[in-house]
Write a protein that holds these residues in place. Structure first.
Motif, PDB file in Angstrom:
ATOM      1  N   LYS A   1      27.114  31.210  50.491  1.00  0.00           N
ATOM      2  CA  LYS A   1      25.654  31.237  50.559  1.00  0.00           C
ATOM      3  C   LYS A   1      25.252  32.199  51.670  1.00  0.00           C
ATOM      4  N   LEU A   2      24.980  33.456  51.282  1.00  0.00           N
ATOM      5  CA  LEU A   2      24.648  34.473  52.265  1.00  0.00           C
ATOM      6  C   LEU A   2      23.348  35.178  51.882  1.00  0.00           C
ATOM      7  N   PRO A   3      22.560  35.596  52.871  1.00  0.00           N
ATOM      8  CA  PRO A   3      21.346  36.362  52.561  1.00  0.00           C
ATOM      9  C   PRO A   3      21.701  37.647  51.823  1.00  0.00           C
ATOM     10  N   LEU A   7      32.847  39.250  52.369  1.00  0.00           N
ATOM     11  CA  LEU A   7      31.393  39.240  52.517  1.00  0.00           C
ATOM     12  C   LEU A   7      30.928  38.202  53.533  1.00  0.00           C
ATOM     13  N   SER A   8      31.593  37.054  53.544  1.00  0.00           N
ATOM     14  CA  SER A   8      31.155  35.963  54.416  1.00  0.00           C
ATOM     15  C   SER A   8      31.691  36.087  55.827  1.00  0.00           C
ATOM     16  N   GLY A   9      32.829  36.785  55.980  1.00  0.00           N
ATOM     17  CA  GLY A   9      33.472  36.825  57.279  1.00  0.00           C
ATOM     18  C   GLY A   9      34.073  35.483  57.663  1.00  0.00           C
ATOM     19  N   ASP A  10      34.184  34.593  56.692  1.00  0.00           N
ATOM     20  CA  ASP A  10      34.696  33.243  56.928  1.00  0.00           C
ATOM     21  C   ASP A  10      36.205  33.243  56.718  1.00  0.00           C
ATOM     22  N   TYR A  56      35.209  27.541  29.787  1.00  0.00           N
ATOM     23  CA  TYR A  56      35.498  28.970  29.943  1.00  0.00           C
ATOM     24  C   TYR A  56      36.655  29.153  30.922  1.00  0.00           C
ATOM     25  N   ARG A  57      37.522  30.126  30.656  1.00  0.00           N
ATOM     26  CA  ARG A  57      38.670  30.400  31.529  1.00  0.00           C
ATOM     27  C   ARG A  57      38.682  31.877  31.894  1.00  0.00           C
ATOM     28  N   ILE A  58      39.123  32.172  33.107  1.00  0.00           N
ATOM     29  CA  ILE A  58      39.159  33.552  33.586  1.00  0.00           C
ATOM     30  C   ILE A  58      40.573  33.877  34.073  1.00  0.00           C
ATOM     31  N   PRO A  59      40.962  35.163  34.070  1.00  0.00           N
ATOM     32  CA  PRO A  59      42.295  35.543  34.533  1.00  0.00           C
ATOM     33  C   PRO A  59      42.494  35.192  36.008  1.00  0.00           C
ATOM     34  N   TYR A  60      43.710  34.825  36.359  1.00  0.00           N
ATOM     35  CA  TYR A  60      44.018  34.519  37.756  1.00  0.00           C
ATOM     36  C   TYR A  60      43.691  35.700  38.666  1.00  0.00           C
ATOM     37  N   ALA A  61      44.023  36.913  38.223  1.00  0.00           N
ATOM     38  CA  ALA A  61      43.800  38.085  39.072  1.00  0.00           C
ATOM     39  C   ALA A  61      42.315  38.239  39.411  1.00  0.00           C
ATOM     40  N   THR A  62      41.428  37.912  38.453  1.00  0.00           N
ATOM     41  CA  THR A  62      39.990  38.000  38.703  1.00  0.00           C
ATOM     42  C   THR A  62      39.555  36.957  39.720  1.00  0.00           C
ATOM     43  N   LEU A  63      40.066  35.734  39.568  1.00  0.00           N
ATOM     44  CA  LEU A  63      39.738  34.686  40.530  1.00  0.00           C
ATOM     45  C   LEU A  63      40.210  35.073  41.931  1.00  0.00           C
ATOM     46  N   ASP A  64      41.431  35.609  42.048  1.00  0.00           N
ATOM     47  CA  ASP A  64      41.947  36.004  43.358  1.00  0.00           C
ATOM     48  C   ASP A  64      41.073  37.087  43.985  1.00  0.00           C
ATOM     49  N   ALA A  65      40.701  38.079  43.176  1.00  0.00           N
ATOM     50  CA  ALA A  65      39.877  39.174  43.693  1.00  0.00           C
ATOM     51  C   ALA A  65      38.494  38.667  44.107  1.00  0.00           C
ATOM     52  N   LEU A  66      37.938  37.743  43.332  1.00  0.00           N
ATOM     53  CA  LEU A  66      36.629  37.170  43.654  1.00  0.00           C
ATOM     54  C   LEU A  66      36.693  36.425  44.982  1.00  0.00           C
ATOM     55  N   LEU A  67      37.741  35.661  45.190  1.00  0.00           N
ATOM     56  CA  LEU A  67      37.888  34.909  46.435  1.00  0.00           C
ATOM     57  C   LEU A  67      38.069  35.846  47.623  1.00  0.00           C
ATOM     58  N   GLU A  68      38.867  36.882  47.467  1.00  0.00           N
ATOM     59  CA  GLU A  68      39.064  37.833  48.565  1.00  0.00           C
ATOM     60  C   GLU A  68      37.770  38.555  48.918  1.00  0.00           C
TER      61      GLU A  68
END
Length: 343
Positions: free
Chosen positions: A25-27, A67-70, A50-62
């Motif tokens: 949750k970022l501005p 973006l968050s700096g968390d 719905y299912r998504i590729p693991y590589a997409t999930l990993d990239a989304l998390l990274e």
């Protein structure tokens, strides 16, 4: 990793993707914007089937970490609800008799959440150990997924037993973060970093703690629904992905021989050999590719060369050195000098 290998890794439920979006949750950073960046549709992610590729999930998390700096985003994702009302597998776990049997159900029905065998339950002298292995070669996202998984195991154990359950130990393959105070507070037990596997261990007494919502009849109803859901999933990943997943868990401590793989996959050795050939692969080639990937990762994480040799299943370090030179055209020592400073 070759595209064919990525495809073989399979896909997983969108639930983790939604956890990433809910935790971020970022501005100026909307869920729609992040989805567009990765070619995802927010409306599609709201469909629990719905299912998504693991590589997409990993990239989304990274990207979310960036973006968050968390740096502890995985821990903070674990603050989200443990039981999803739309997730029948979670309902099966919540109505299990005790902690031990809840993990048995989680391992049995893990394909509801994603392809591949990521969870493994083992008996120990002190109780039980749950091993978590992210899919694919190690990447930064796997640190956050592992930390989230362990935190959720503890959170779920406490919520469902009504007791202040504390694990005996938590282990991670990644290095210790610069600031691990929040980890120690969250897990409340000894933490081992740079371990051979990601796992969490509970005492025999805690594993036998009864669940507050244990109900045999309701549990059986939920279990039938989960079995029906499993039967409607697309065909499971091919035998190459299953062999690779088994080798990932077994290198450096387990039996990773071809005969052991065949037994684990419940296939005659000749049948396994034939099916691998049909997918254009062989046991030896899969083992070598996995060793090559993990050697690179271990050396960049400053694991000693002798330990890398052991973790890759080599009884003689000189054999590992020869193999490494064949893979990378240089010695492990030269590789570490060239690439070690990058992490």
């Amino acid at each position: 990793m070759p595209s064919s290998a990525v495809a073989a890794l399979g896909s997983r439920s969108v639930r983790h993707a939604m956890q990433v979006l809910d935790a971020l949750k970022l501005p100026g950073v909307t869920s729609e914007r992040l989805c567009r960046e990765f070619g995802l549709s927010l409306s599609a992610l709201e469909d629990p089937e719905y299912r998504i590729p693991y590589a997409t999930l990993d990239a989304l998390l990274e990207r979310a970490v960036e973006l968050s700096g968390d740096d502890n985003l995985g821990l903070h994702m674990a603050n989200l609800p443990v039981v999803d009302p739309d997730d029948m597998a979670s309902a099966v776990i919540a109505t299990s008799p005790n902690l031990h049997e809840s993990f048995e159900r989680g391992v049995r029905y893990q394909r509801v959440w994603g392809d591949g065998e990521r969870l493994k339950l083992e008996e120990t002298e002190r109780g039980i150990r749950v091993r978590y292995t992210p899919v694919g070669a190690w990447r930064p996202a796997h640190r956050h997924l592992s930390e989230m998984a362990m935190a959720q195991f503890i959170q779920g154990a406490r919520l469902l037993t009504g007791q202040n359950v504390t694990p005996l130990c938590v282990r991670f393959v990644h290095p210790e973060p610069a600031d691990a105070r929040e980890h120690r507070e969250r897990y409340g037990c000894p933490i081992v970093f740079r371990a051979p596997t990601n796992d969490i261990e509970f005492s025999r007494e805690d594993a036998a703690l009864p669940f507050l919502h244990a109900d045999a009849l309701v549990h059986a109803i939920f279990e039938r629904q989960v079995q029906r859901e499993l039967s409607q999933l697309p065909e499971a990943p091919g035998v190459v992905a299953r062999v690779r997943a088994y080798l990932q868990r077994s290198l450096g401590g387990g039996d990773y021989t071809f005969a052991a793989v065949a037994r684990a996959l419940h296939l005659p050795a000749r049948t396994l050999q034939r099916r691998l050939a049909e997918e254009g692969q062989s046991y030896a080639a899969i083992l070598e590719e996995l060793r090559r990937e993990r050697a690179s990762d271990f050396l960049q994480r400053r694991v000693s060369i002798a330990e890398v040799s052991f973790l890759l299943g080599y009884s003689d370090p000189s054999v590992f050195h020869r193999a490494f030179k064949r893979w990378w055209g240089m010695s492990p020592e030269a590789f570490r000098q060239r690439h070690g400073a990058s992490r």
